[in-house]
Design a protein around this motif. Structure first.
Motif: not given
Length: 276
Positions: A229-253
């Protein structure tokens, strides 16, 4: 053999003894599939992605140019909006009306660089411009064009004189100004023009890879229930960070494609006529 974090079976709270290993710059140096090609580094991932980007740009403008009419449809309207965007935000502010002849070139540069950046949005792929060779190619093209157009419009010596000895200042100041202008115009300018685009795409891709590797490493559904359960929370936070920066990276591009094209137009504008 050490197990990498991105490999199957290597997860947080695992019992195989492997730890997280962040992605390195080695990811930007893929092995060529065909290396023994004369006068070439071989065929590798970057070359394939370059072909994809060039093909996508050509297909886009081929699609835009079909069935042109005086009363534009949606497709033609989108193309005209992009061209007017380049004219009103890049060529006209930097070159004035003289820059209208450069609109097709600047539009092509912007579109191609954007497509080469967007290859990094394909899962598992890299932006073509995260390879320094390609951004240097673009910067050198602008650099050579600037010199050729400047010599044609201002004369051979006239162009270099206008760049190295700016008008309107006491001659004694040239002792300081001329070396600075020499370094700035003919060395620092093309180097920074290439490095800015490369460094941004390089850093963005590496950061996305860290989020992806980290999220996969922290997900461990085979661990004890509480730890899973803890690993799911940690992994979910990383996924949220990935999605956020992915959108931000499109703008940067998009921004980096705009900035590179804007600077190219600015540099070329200084070759059209001497600064006043």
């Amino acid at each position: 053999m050490r197990i990498l974090a991105a490999e199957p079976g290597c997860h947080l709270f695992g019992d195989n003894g492997c730890g997280f290993e962040a992605p390195t710059i080695g990811m930007f140096f893929p092995e060529p599939w065909f290396a023994n090609i004369p006068l070439s580094a071989g065929i590798d991932l970057y070359l394939v992605l370059l072909v994809v980007a060039v093909g996508a740009s050509l297909l886009l403008w081929s699609w835009f140019s079909k069935k042109l009419s005086l009363v534009p449809g949606r497709r033609q309207s989108v193309a005209e909006m992009l061209i007017l965007f380049i004219r009103d935000n890049i060529t006209r502010p930097t070159m004035g009306a003289k820059g209208d002849s450069f609109i097709p070139f600047m539009t092509g540069i912007f579109t191609l660089i954007l497509a080469m950046n967007f290859t990094g949005l394909i899962p598992g792929m890299l932006p073509v411009n995260s390879n320094l060779a390609f951004t240097v190619m673009f910067a050198l093209t602008i650099y050579v064009m600037t010199i050729i157009i400047g010599m044609r419009n201002q004369g051979g010596w006239g162009y270099f004189k206008n760049q190295l000895f700016p008008a309107g200042m006491p001659k004694v100041f040239y002792i300081i100004i001329t070396p600075i202008e020499l370094l700035s115009v003919f060395l620092i300018r093309p180097v920074t023009h290439a490095l800015r685009l490369f460094a941004t795409m390089f850093a963005g891709s590496l950061l996305l890879a860290v989020f992806a590797y980290g999220g996969w490493y922290m997900l461990n559904l085979t661990a004890e229930p509480m730890l899973a359960a803890v690993s799911v929370v940690f992994s979910g936070a990383a996924l949220l960070g990935y999605i956020t920066f992915f959108v931000f990276e499109i703008l940067i591009m998009v921004i980096q494609a705009f900035v590179f094209t804007l600077l190219a137009s600015l540099y070329l504008s200084q070759s059209l006529e001497a600064a006043h």
